[in-house]
Structures are given as C-alpha cells and as structure tokens.
Design a protein around this motif. Structure first.
Motif, short mmCIF file in Angstrom:
data_model
loop_
_atom_site.label_atom_id
_atom_site.label_comp_id
_atom_site.label_asym_id
_atom_site.label_seq_id
_atom_site.Cartn_x
_atom_site.Cartn_y
_atom_site.Cartn_z
N LEU A 72 3.32 -9.56 -6.72
CA LEU A 72 3.62 -8.13 -6.78
C LEU A 72 4.05 -7.58 -5.43
CD1 LEU A 72 0.66 -7.14 -9.06
CD2 LEU A 72 3.06 -6.82 -9.66
N ALA A 73 3.80 -8.30 -4.37
CA ALA A 73 4.22 -7.87 -3.03
C ALA A 73 5.63 -8.33 -2.70
CB ALA A 73 3.24 -8.40 -1.98
N ASP A 74 6.35 -8.78 -3.70
CA ASP A 74 7.73 -9.26 -3.52
C ASP A 74 8.53 -8.84 -4.75
OD1 ASP A 74 10.09 -10.66 -3.32
OD2 ASP A 74 9.17 -12.60 -2.92
N LEU A 75 9.37 -7.82 -4.60
CA LEU A 75 10.08 -7.29 -5.76
C LEU A 75 11.01 -8.32 -6.39
CD1 LEU A 75 10.92 -3.66 -4.58
CD2 LEU A 75 9.10 -4.41 -6.13
N ALA A 76 11.54 -9.24 -5.61
CA ALA A 76 12.36 -10.30 -6.18
C ALA A 76 11.54 -11.19 -7.11
CB ALA A 76 13.00 -11.13 -5.07
N LEU A 122 3.63 0.02 -6.35
CA LEU A 122 5.06 -0.20 -6.51
C LEU A 122 5.38 -1.50 -7.26
CD1 LEU A 122 6.37 0.97 -3.02
CD2 LEU A 122 6.50 2.21 -5.20
N GLY A 123 4.63 -2.57 -6.99
CA GLY A 123 4.87 -3.82 -7.71
C GLY A 123 4.69 -3.64 -9.21
N HIS A 124 3.67 -2.86 -9.59
CA HIS A 124 3.43 -2.63 -11.02
C HIS A 124 4.46 -1.67 -11.61
CE1 HIS A 124 -0.86 -4.21 -10.53
NE2 HIS A 124 -0.25 -4.99 -11.42
N VAL A 125 4.93 -0.72 -10.82
CA VAL A 125 6.01 0.15 -11.30
C VAL A 125 7.24 -0.70 -11.64
CG1 VAL A 125 7.66 1.95 -10.63
CG2 VAL A 125 5.22 2.23 -10.10
N ALA A 126 7.61 -1.58 -10.72
CA ALA A 126 8.78 -2.43 -10.94
C ALA A 126 8.59 -3.35 -12.14
CB ALA A 126 9.07 -3.24 -9.68
N LEU A 127 7.41 -3.91 -12.27
CA LEU A 127 7.14 -4.81 -13.40
C LEU A 127 7.20 -4.06 -14.72
CD1 LEU A 127 6.32 -7.68 -14.27
CD2 LEU A 127 3.93 -6.95 -14.07
N ARG A 289 5.34 13.88 -10.92
CA ARG A 289 6.80 13.81 -11.00
C ARG A 289 7.40 13.36 -9.67
NH1 ARG A 289 7.28 18.10 -13.54
NH2 ARG A 289 7.45 19.55 -11.79
N ARG A 290 6.87 13.89 -8.58
CA ARG A 290 7.39 13.50 -7.26
C ARG A 290 7.10 12.04 -6.98
NH1 ARG A 290 5.89 16.38 -1.42
NH2 ARG A 290 7.39 15.19 -0.16
N LEU A 291 5.90 11.59 -7.31
CA LEU A 291 5.55 10.18 -7.11
C LEU A 291 6.45 9.28 -7.94
CD1 LEU A 291 3.62 7.99 -5.96
CD2 LEU A 291 2.21 8.34 -8.01
N TRP A 292 6.72 9.67 -9.17
CA TRP A 292 7.60 8.90 -10.05
C TRP A 292 8.98 8.73 -9.43
CZ3 TRP A 292 6.80 7.02 -15.16
CH2 TRP A 292 7.96 6.63 -15.85
N GLU A 293 9.54 9.86 -8.97
CA GLU A 293 10.89 9.83 -8.41
C GLU A 293 10.96 8.99 -7.13
OE1 GLU A 293 11.66 13.96 -8.02
OE2 GLU A 293 12.06 14.27 -10.17
N GLN A 297 12.91 5.30 -6.46
CA GLN A 297 13.82 5.11 -5.33
C GLN A 297 13.41 3.90 -4.49
OE1 GLN A 297 13.69 8.84 -3.25
NE2 GLN A 297 14.70 9.98 -4.89
N LEU A 298 12.11 3.75 -4.26
CA LEU A 298 11.63 2.67 -3.40
C LEU A 298 11.83 1.30 -4.03
CD1 LEU A 298 8.36 4.29 -1.97
CD2 LEU A 298 10.48 3.84 -0.74
N VAL A 299 11.60 1.19 -5.33
CA VAL A 299 11.76 -0.12 -5.98
C VAL A 299 13.21 -0.36 -6.39
CG1 VAL A 299 9.37 -0.10 -6.79
CG2 VAL A 299 11.20 0.66 -8.33
N GLY A 300 14.02 0.68 -6.29
CA GLY A 300 15.44 0.52 -6.63
C GLY A 300 15.69 0.27 -8.09
N GLN A 301 14.82 0.87 -8.93
CA GLN A 301 14.92 0.59 -10.37
C GLN A 301 14.33 1.77 -11.13
OE1 GLN A 301 12.96 -3.03 -11.40
NE2 GLN A 301 13.78 -3.11 -13.47
N ALA A 302 15.07 2.28 -12.11
CA ALA A 302 14.56 3.35 -12.95
C ALA A 302 13.59 2.78 -13.98
CB ALA A 302 15.70 4.07 -13.66
N VAL A 303 12.55 3.54 -14.31
CA VAL A 303 11.61 3.14 -15.36
C VAL A 303 12.15 3.68 -16.68
CG1 VAL A 303 9.24 3.22 -16.15
CG2 VAL A 303 9.72 3.27 -13.71
#
Length: 308
Positions: A72-76, A122-127, A289-293, A297-303
C-alpha cells in the motif's frame, strides 16, 4: 445475545480481498471468511508472510485462498494488484481495507507521502478506486474500511498533510485513522447518490492485541511506551475479538452503508460488535469533501463512486 461469526450468512461464492491479511485483525478476518465459504485473497506486502498465513488457514478453509503481493506504500504495486484481481477473477464482492502502520518515526512511501497517511489512507483510496468497478452490480457488495479509536483525537491538517513542517507520530496516526472513517462515509454518500449497488462501512477493533503495538515500540525504541503497553495489557482483547466489528460490517445482513461498528464495552475498548459513534470531524461534509478531492489528486486517480 452477542454477535459472532456463526451468526453471519454463508459466504460461499463470494470473493473477498483483505489487505494486511497475514497477521492480526487481517488474519482473523481471513480465517473467519474462509471458514464460512468465501474465496479469500490475502493481500500482503510480503509474499513470504502471505504464504505462511495461507498455510495456516488452509486446513479450515472451505474455498480458495490466494496470496497477492501488494504494498500500500507503493501506488504502482496497488495498481498492479488491482490488475491481477481483474485478470484472475473479474469480480469482487468484499473489500476489507484493513492493513496499516502505527506511529513509526517519520518515513516516506515510495511515492513520497508520509508513511502513515500514505499507507493507511491513500493506498486504500487508490485500491478502492481500482476495484470498485469489479464490485458494481454484485449482490451485497461491501467496502469495509478499518479505522481505530485514534480517529477521535485526529485532525486533518490540510496545511501540512505530509507532516513536512512538524511530525508527531501519534498525531499523524490519528490523522490517518480519521481519514479512514471520513473516506468511508464520503464514499457511501457518493455511492448512494449514484444508485450504486456497493455499500461502504467502517469499523474499529478497540484495544486488540496485534503486531502493531510491538512494532510501534520497536520503531520508537521507547522504554516508556513499552512499559505503558505492559501496564495496559489486561485491557487488550484478542485479535479474533478485535476483528468482529469489521466482520459484522462485512457480513451481517442488518449492517448498513454509512454505519460504523466497534466494541460495545468500556467506551469502545473491548467487547462485542455494535454501532458506535463517529468522530465529529468525519461527520463534517466540508472536511470529507475536501479530503476526497485532495486524495484523488494525490493518488492521481478518481474514485468511480457511481453506477456504470
């Protein structure tokens, strides 16, 4: 009567992915779901530890157990893991965002995020973003995000999310745990508004005996913290008990999206699963909402919290 995993419906035919499934709460969650018939993907940072967990769980598993190496500490790594699930299963019924790190000295993820915020949140957001399309349309699909009682002490420091100006390891941990529950609630709101079939829930274990406590003590090399844990040890319950709230959120027919579960005794420190209060900051729609946005942006991927 207290709820136990024996009260959950049969999980045959369901596919579940659990992060941090090689130890502690994740291992007990995997054990329970596998024993009820689910096919369980053990998403672990270390393949070796994942294989050891799989060997331990196999005798009581009623269906398949797979190990997925996912950091989870590596978005790739997160994206590669999600691609593996798509290629090998093409669907998912249950995602348990369980893995986490607790109170280490300041370190960075591979992508340059503060380790706790980057891994726990962030890792879980991306996943979640990558796997939600595999869950849409599935009967009773659920995302369960595991937080902790530290959420009640947390603050989302939007002006210093990565603790670059000042790092307090416990404040950073609390921020990440507040972010977990805020994300779970905002996800549910957006899923419901879009008419999605997926539900988002949150859970915390209370004081549960896992590898997080000794790892935190070792990382800080703190004799005082070690003494504190030894004095508090009688208050801690087993990892199996600590996993019950997230298992309730994952399987109980009466559990609903947007709800938050934890232990029912001693102010949420131990006991049987019940619905528990949510940190006030996580109930603030502007913060969520602010945290979501910012997170997108940080993970470079929309949920993709919408029905296709």
């Amino acid at each position: 009567m207290p709820w136990t995993m024996a009260d959950s419906p049969d999980q045959s035919g369901r596919i579940a992915l659990i992060t941090g499934a090689n130890s502690g709460l994740g291992l007990e969650t995997a054990r329970a779901l596998a024993s009820r018939g689910a096919t369980v993907v053990l998403a672990c940072r270390s393949r070796r530890r994942g294989e050891e967990a799989r060997a331990e769980l196999l005798p009581a598993a009623a269906a398949g157990l797979e190990v997925l190496e996912l950091d989870l500490a590596d978005l790739a790594s997160v994206r590669a893991g999600a691609h593996w699930v798509r290629e090998n299963y093409g669907r998912l019924d249950l995602l348990v965002n369980n893995a986490g790190v607790m109170a280490p000295p300041r370190m960075l993820t591979r992508d340059g995020f503060e380790l706790q915020f980057g891994t726990n949140h962030l890792g879980h957001v991306a996943l979640t973003a990558a796997l939600l399309p595999l869950m849409e349309g599935r009967s009773d699909a659920r995302v369960v995000t595991v937080t902790s009682g530290a959420q009640y002490f947390g603050r989302i420091a939007f002006d210093d999310l990565q603790s670059e100006r000042r790092y307090d390891r416990w404040a950073a941990y609390s921020q990440s745990k507040l972010a977990n529950v805020a994300f779970a609630l905002e996800l549910q709101q957006r899923l419901a508004a879009a008419g999605s079939t997926v539900a988002s829930l949150a859970a915390h274990p209370g004081l549960a005996r896992t590898n997080l406590q000794p790892a935190s003590v070792a990382a800080a090399n703190s004799k005082l913290e070690g003494l504190a844990y030894r004095l508090m040890d009688p208050l801690f319950q087993s990892a199996a008990m600590g996993a019950l709230p997230q298992l309730y959120a994952a399987t109980a027919p009466e559990a609903r999206g947007g709800e938050h579960y934890g232990p029912d005794q001693w102010g949420g420190m131990r006991g049987w699963p019940t619905q528990v209060r949510i940190a006030p900051a996580a109930l603030d729609p502007q913060i969520r909402r602010r945290l979501w946005e910012v997170s997108e942006q940080l993970v470079g991927q929309a949920v993709p919290a919408q029905a296709p």
